[in-house]
Design a protein around this motif. Sequence first.
Motif, mmCIF file in Angstrom:
data_model
loop_
_atom_site.group_PDB
_atom_site.id
_atom_site.type_symbol
_atom_site.label_atom_id
_atom_site.label_comp_id
_atom_site.label_asym_id
_atom_site.label_seq_id
_atom_site.Cartn_x
_atom_site.Cartn_y
_atom_site.Cartn_z
ATOM 1 N N LYS A 133 34.247 34.060 -35.236
ATOM 2 C CA LYS A 133 34.280 33.661 -33.841
ATOM 3 C C LYS A 133 33.182 34.408 -33.078
ATOM 4 O O LYS A 133 32.892 35.564 -33.386
ATOM 5 C CB LYS A 133 35.642 33.976 -33.231
ATOM 6 N N PRO A 134 32.548 33.767 -32.086
ATOM 7 C CA PRO A 134 31.428 34.409 -31.382
ATOM 8 C C PRO A 134 31.771 35.785 -30.822
ATOM 9 O O PRO A 134 30.950 36.700 -30.869
ATOM 10 C CB PRO A 134 31.097 33.418 -30.258
ATOM 11 N N GLN A 135 32.985 35.940 -30.318
ATOM 12 C CA GLN A 135 33.364 37.232 -29.714
ATOM 13 C C GLN A 135 33.547 38.334 -30.743
ATOM 14 O O GLN A 135 33.647 39.513 -30.388
ATOM 15 C CB GLN A 135 34.623 37.074 -28.870
ATOM 16 N N GLY A 145 26.564 30.101 -28.800
ATOM 17 C CA GLY A 145 26.241 30.974 -27.681
ATOM 18 C C GLY A 145 25.602 32.308 -28.031
ATOM 19 O O GLY A 145 25.180 33.023 -27.128
ATOM 20 N N ASP A 161 21.908 25.325 -26.391
ATOM 21 C CA ASP A 161 23.106 25.156 -25.559
ATOM 22 C C ASP A 161 23.389 23.680 -25.299
ATOM 23 O O ASP A 161 24.548 23.235 -25.341
ATOM 24 C CB ASP A 161 22.949 25.908 -24.240
ATOM 25 N N THR A 215 24.766 22.263 -28.422
ATOM 26 C CA THR A 215 26.172 22.649 -28.578
ATOM 27 C C THR A 215 27.060 21.702 -27.785
ATOM 28 O O THR A 215 28.124 21.268 -28.260
ATOM 29 C CB THR A 215 26.382 24.093 -28.098
ATOM 30 N N SER A 271 30.597 19.577 -28.694
ATOM 31 C CA SER A 271 31.653 19.021 -27.839
ATOM 32 C C SER A 271 31.710 17.505 -27.918
ATOM 33 O O SER A 271 32.738 16.904 -27.573
ATOM 34 C CB SER A 271 31.425 19.441 -26.381
ATOM 35 N N VAL A 298 28.650 25.944 -19.854
ATOM 36 C CA VAL A 298 29.686 26.803 -20.442
ATOM 37 C C VAL A 298 29.200 27.382 -21.774
ATOM 38 O O VAL A 298 29.413 28.559 -22.079
ATOM 39 C CB VAL A 298 30.989 26.022 -20.634
ATOM 40 N N ALA A 299 28.513 26.545 -22.570
ATOM 41 C CA ALA A 299 28.017 26.999 -23.874
ATOM 42 C C ALA A 299 27.076 28.182 -23.724
ATOM 43 O O ALA A 299 27.043 29.083 -24.570
ATOM 44 C CB ALA A 299 27.311 25.859 -24.602
ATOM 45 N N LEU A 322 29.042 31.479 -23.842
ATOM 46 C CA LEU A 322 30.025 31.755 -24.901
ATOM 47 C C LEU A 322 29.761 33.091 -25.587
ATOM 48 O O LEU A 322 30.665 33.866 -25.841
ATOM 49 C CB LEU A 322 30.019 30.636 -25.939
#
Length: 319
Positions: free
Chosen positions: A119-121, A147, A216, A219, A224, A311-312, A315
């Motif tokens: 996950k990106p985070q 992101g 972005d 993405t 999406s 939003v992307a 991220l």
Amino acid sequence: MCPRSGTPVPELTLTVLGCGTMGVAILSGILDSLTNLRSGFTTPSHLPGPGTFTPLPTHGASTPPVLPSCLPSRFIACVKRKESAARVRKALGLHGVEVIENDNIRGVSEGDVVLLGCKPQMCEEILEQEGMREALEGKLLVSILAGVRLQRLRELVPESTRVVRAMPNTASKIREGMTVISLPPSPPLPASETALITWIFNQIGLSLVLPEKHMDACTALCGSGPAFYALMIEAMSDGGVMMGLPRAEAQMMAAQVMQGAGRMVLRGEHPAIIREQVSTPAGCTIGGLLVLEDGKVRSTVARGIQEATRVAAGLGSGR
């Protein structure tokens, strides 16, 4: 595996660091393609045929597929939890994929190409583990994290690590995905590594190479996009049900219509031409189109892509 070489070479190992749903899809596509190559069969091409109206890009998916000089022959999947390990083994165990639980350093150390799929985070936590920089020395790192930019990834890895970004989408699970790849601007990747990356993502659908400044928007459009199309399928199905069609049949028709129209565009027909060909004077299509235009469908969908792009962009920063 080196398909065009008659001399022995060291095996190429692909490690998936954070092997979730997308990692499993990518490995599955690669493994099936390698099985076909060993059996003398060629994988059916996903490439669109030549069209007459819309010029297709001169790179990425529209170019003839190039078989890399060396293909991966050993595969490692790194996961954190026992449940994830069991899921990967169930999906890929028969193919000989080695699953490593809670030992990312070992998995990366033994790999030549590392696919980052967490996950990106969690990116910084994983890449800043003690010993990870040493494990990544001289490796090719391919990130599929939304992101997280190339510059940030380069800050987290050794200078000798080549870093690439790629954005596959959910349809990769059935090998109908759309992947956008961003290569490092300098120094350029060796041609052999560029061919390998493109080959990997062509096993799960189509791929394009574009500058990172577009990532972005890609993405939003590709990542999406399936959700936006699913909403359109639901809406068209609802209209059919309202007019008396059974739900299952209405949904099947809406999905096939969307797939067929998409394939026509991929073969080179311009969307406006398709629309005009169906819109006969005083017909039902032009009547329906006018209602859609009254509802600002075109601008609403375009604004949806615009907002998803915004939003992307945040991220990877946790915003």
